[in-house]
Design a protein around this motif. Structure first.
Motif, PDB file in Angstrom:
ATOM      1  N   HIS A 160       7.975  -2.379  15.012  1.00 42.73           N
ATOM      2  CA  HIS A 160       7.307  -3.621  14.604  1.00 42.73           C
ATOM      3  C   HIS A 160       7.612  -3.940  13.141  1.00 42.73           C
ATOM      4  O   HIS A 160       7.865  -5.097  12.772  1.00 42.73           O
ATOM      5  CB  HIS A 160       5.794  -3.480  14.789  1.00 42.73           C
ATOM      6  N   LEU A 161       7.578  -2.905  12.309  1.00 41.11           N
ATOM      7  CA  LEU A 161       7.870  -3.097  10.887  1.00 41.11           C
ATOM      8  C   LEU A 161       9.293  -3.591  10.683  1.00 41.11           C
ATOM      9  O   LEU A 161       9.540  -4.492   9.864  1.00 41.11           O
ATOM     10  CB  LEU A 161       7.657  -1.782  10.135  1.00 41.11           C
ATOM     11  N   ALA A 162      10.227  -3.031  11.421  1.00 43.12           N
ATOM     12  CA  ALA A 162      11.626  -3.461  11.307  1.00 43.12           C
ATOM     13  C   ALA A 162      11.799  -4.919  11.708  1.00 43.12           C
ATOM     14  O   ALA A 162      12.716  -5.593  11.237  1.00 43.12           O
ATOM     15  CB  ALA A 162      12.511  -2.570  12.180  1.00 43.12           C
ATOM     16  N   LEU A 163      10.908  -5.394  12.567  1.00 44.61           N
ATOM     17  CA  LEU A 163      10.951  -6.804  12.996  1.00 44.61           C
ATOM     18  C   LEU A 163      10.026  -7.670  12.143  1.00 44.61           C
ATOM     19  O   LEU A 163       9.743  -8.819  12.481  1.00 44.61           O
ATOM     20  CB  LEU A 163      10.558  -6.902  14.471  1.00 44.61           C
ATOM     21  N   HIS A 164       9.530  -7.105  11.038  1.00 43.74           N
ATOM     22  CA  HIS A 164       8.710  -7.818  10.047  1.00 43.74           C
ATOM     23  C   HIS A 164       7.360  -8.272  10.588  1.00 43.74           C
ATOM     24  O   HIS A 164       6.800  -9.267  10.103  1.00 43.74           O
ATOM     25  CB  HIS A 164       9.484  -9.013   9.486  1.00 43.74           C
ATOM     26  N   ALA A 174       2.450  -3.648  13.245  1.00 45.88           N
ATOM     27  CA  ALA A 174       2.778  -2.314  12.739  1.00 45.88           C
ATOM     28  C   ALA A 174       1.510  -1.568  12.348  1.00 45.88           C
ATOM     29  O   ALA A 174       1.333  -0.383  12.666  1.00 45.88           O
ATOM     30  CB  ALA A 174       3.722  -2.416  11.552  1.00 45.88           C
ATOM     31  N   VAL A 175       0.602  -2.254  11.672  1.00 47.69           N
ATOM     32  CA  VAL A 175      -0.642  -1.624  11.239  1.00 47.69           C
ATOM     33  C   VAL A 175      -1.524  -1.286  12.443  1.00 47.69           C
ATOM     34  O   VAL A 175      -2.083  -0.184  12.533  1.00 47.69           O
ATOM     35  CB  VAL A 175      -1.406  -2.537  10.262  1.00 47.69           C
ATOM     36  N   LEU A 209       5.668   1.884   5.155  1.00 48.44           N
ATOM     37  CA  LEU A 209       4.719   0.795   4.914  1.00 48.44           C
ATOM     38  C   LEU A 209       4.368   0.641   3.436  1.00 48.44           C
ATOM     39  O   LEU A 209       3.919  -0.427   3.007  1.00 48.44           O
ATOM     40  CB  LEU A 209       3.436   1.028   5.711  1.00 48.44           C
ATOM     41  N   ALA A 210       4.576   1.683   2.659  1.00 51.81           N
ATOM     42  CA  ALA A 210       4.159   1.693   1.249  1.00 51.81           C
ATOM     43  C   ALA A 210       4.660   0.501   0.430  1.00 51.81           C
ATOM     44  O   ALA A 210       3.916  -0.008  -0.419  1.00 51.81           O
ATOM     45  CB  ALA A 210       4.586   3.004   0.594  1.00 51.81           C
ATOM     46  N   PRO A 211       5.891   0.014   0.651  1.00 49.36           N
ATOM     47  CA  PRO A 211       6.345  -1.138  -0.151  1.00 49.36           C
ATOM     48  C   PRO A 211       5.656  -2.451   0.218  1.00 49.36           C
ATOM     49  O   PRO A 211       5.916  -3.476  -0.421  1.00 49.36           O
ATOM     50  CB  PRO A 211       7.848  -1.215   0.175  1.00 49.36           C
ATOM     51  N   HIS A 212       4.771  -2.437   1.216  1.00 56.23           N
ATOM     52  CA  HIS A 212       4.184  -3.690   1.711  1.00 56.23           C
ATOM     53  C   HIS A 212       2.687  -3.764   1.441  1.00 56.23           C
ATOM     54  O   HIS A 212       1.930  -4.360   2.213  1.00 56.23           O
ATOM     55  CB  HIS A 212       4.445  -3.821   3.214  1.00 56.23           C
ATOM     56  N   THR A 213       2.256  -3.201   0.329  1.00 59.52           N
ATOM     57  CA  THR A 213       0.820  -3.162   0.035  1.00 59.52           C
ATOM     58  C   THR A 213       0.250  -4.525  -0.347  1.00 59.52           C
ATOM     59  O   THR A 213      -0.965  -4.653  -0.508  1.00 59.52           O
ATOM     60  CB  THR A 213       0.538  -2.158  -1.097  1.00 59.52           C
ATOM     61  N   ARG A 245      -2.658  -2.134   3.101  1.00 59.10           N
ATOM     62  CA  ARG A 245      -3.429  -1.441   2.058  1.00 59.10           C
ATOM     63  C   ARG A 245      -4.580  -0.645   2.675  1.00 59.10           C
ATOM     64  O   ARG A 245      -4.808   0.513   2.334  1.00 59.10           O
ATOM     65  CB  ARG A 245      -3.994  -2.448   1.045  1.00 59.10           C
ATOM     66  N   ASP A 246      -5.296  -1.271   3.599  1.00 60.80           N
ATOM     67  CA  ASP A 246      -6.430  -0.588   4.225  1.00 60.80           C
ATOM     68  C   ASP A 246      -5.966   0.636   5.020  1.00 60.80           C
ATOM     69  O   ASP A 246      -6.608   1.695   4.994  1.00 60.80           O
ATOM     70  CB  ASP A 246      -7.172  -1.553   5.149  1.00 60.80           C
ATOM     71  N   PHE A 247      -4.858   0.478   5.733  1.00 61.80           N
ATOM     72  CA  PHE A 247      -4.331   1.572   6.549  1.00 61.80           C
ATOM     73  C   PHE A 247      -3.920   2.753   5.673  1.00 61.80           C
ATOM     74  O   PHE A 247      -4.252   3.908   5.964  1.00 61.80           O
ATOM     75  CB  PHE A 247      -3.137   1.090   7.361  1.00 61.80           C
TER      76      PHE A 247
END
Length: 346
Positions: free
Chosen positions: A285-289, A294-295, A324-328, A334-336
């Motif tokens: 999911h993350l790779a597909l933005h 993803a979360v 996921l860290a670069p997407h805070t 952030r919550d995850f």
């Protein structure tokens, strides 16, 4: 490395008994060592890849049961059977005890898998080797090939060893040719697919998955070894999803994961393996933005790990957290990440 050549030579001159025959002789090896089960697979299996042999408790929970097995890294593998000790399956008179060897084959494989799941790869290898020796001694080629398939997972989970994993699976297939059931063939084809995907071989991966599905299409067989209970269409699709993600096709990975989850009782029966597959689905999911998906999927994976102890599963969650860290900037991310700081996969 494993003494695969020695096993191949010994198993080629064995008494050619099936895993089912050995299990009947000892009154079910699984029953004799109740409590030692640990995941594969689902491979995974893990790499989770059981692809991993599924287990609801996690290998960490088996540590007290395994006792001296996993605490003595330098000790030669032994197995306590009843009130006596069978060391390398030899009786006091020096005669190979086939019953003890049949039990030892499965017990040492399970201990090896539990050790691998907890990140103790050297110990795992020694027990896989012991399992191969025992299977050769009792003439159980099917059980030996099964052990070799788990050793293949250890290889393709290590950088640069995917080729060795392919070799292990090829050896297992050669040894069981004409002796195994379609379900065994499906398992080995799926293992081969995963190994090939680790090396970036898209077409070979696709072909091996085709072989796995075609083998399952032949249905169950009365001679299916009991230890293959977890091999079904859901598991094959989960392996296909992991392979597609490895090959850089997240959309196909999600299609396969979603198909697998329709037939895969992960939450209830196989939470350890399910956590791995869900974490991989979250990566897709993350790779597909799609950060929301993803979360959500990552939270599901974390929930599966709440009641199990598996170093491999936790590691997969840590990989997801790192990606996921670069997407805070995304509140859900952030919550995850914040919620995970106090958990075992932080």
């Amino acid at each position: 490395m494993l003494n695969v050549l020695g096993w191949r030579k010994l198993s080629g001159t064995g008494v050619n008994r099936s895993g089912r025959d050995c299990a009947q002789e000892v009154g079910s090896a699984d029953g004799c060592i109740n409590g030692l089960h640990s995941d594969g697979g689902n491979e995974g299996g893990g790499d989770g890849d059981p692809d991993e042999l599924p287990d609801p408790a996690g290998s960490g929970a088996t540590a007290p049961v395994l006792g001296e097995f996993v605490d003595k890294e330098e000790a030669a593998p032994t197995l306590v059977v009843g009130t006596g000790t069978a060391e390398r399956g030899t009786s006091a008179a020096g005669v190979v005890d086939l019953e003890a060897q049949a039990i030892t084959t499965e017990a040492t494989r399970q201990v090896g898998w539990a050790a691998f799941d907890q990140g103790r790869v050297g110990l795992a290898q020694s027990y896989f080797d012991a399992s191969l020796r025992a299977s050769a001694e009792c003439g159980d080629v099917i059980a030996g090939a099964y052990t070799l398939s788990f050793a293949a997972i250890q290889c393709y989970s290590s950088p640069g060893l995917a080729g060795r994993a392919v070799s292990f699976v090829d050896t297992a297939r050669t040894q069981v040719r004409g002796r195994s059931t379609p379900r065994m063939e499906a398992m080995l084809a799926a293992r081969a697919a995963r190994a090939w995907s680790k090396g970036g071989a898209k077409e070979e991966t696709k072909y091996q998955l085709h072989l796995a599905r075609a083998a399952l299409d032949k249905g169950r067989h009365e001679d299916d070894p009991g230890f293959l209970y977890w091999v079904d269409y859901g598991e094959i699709e989960m392996i296909a999803g992991s392979s597609a993600l490895e090959l850089g096709d997240p959309a196909e990975a999600l299609r396969r994961f979603e198909a697998g989850m329709q037939a895969y009782p992960g939450d209830e029966q196989y939470p350890r393996s399910h956590a791995i597959y869900l974490a991989r689905a979250a990566e897709a999911h993350l790779a597909l933005h799609d950060l929301d998906a993803a979360v959500a999927t990552g939270r599901h994976a974390a929930a599966c790990l709440g009641a199990v102890d598996s170093a491999r599963s936790a590691s997969q969650l840590r990989v997801l957290r790192g990606k996921l860290a670069p997407h805070t900037a995304h509140a859900g991310v952030r919550d995850f990440l914040e919620a995970g700081k106090s958990q075992k996969f932080a």
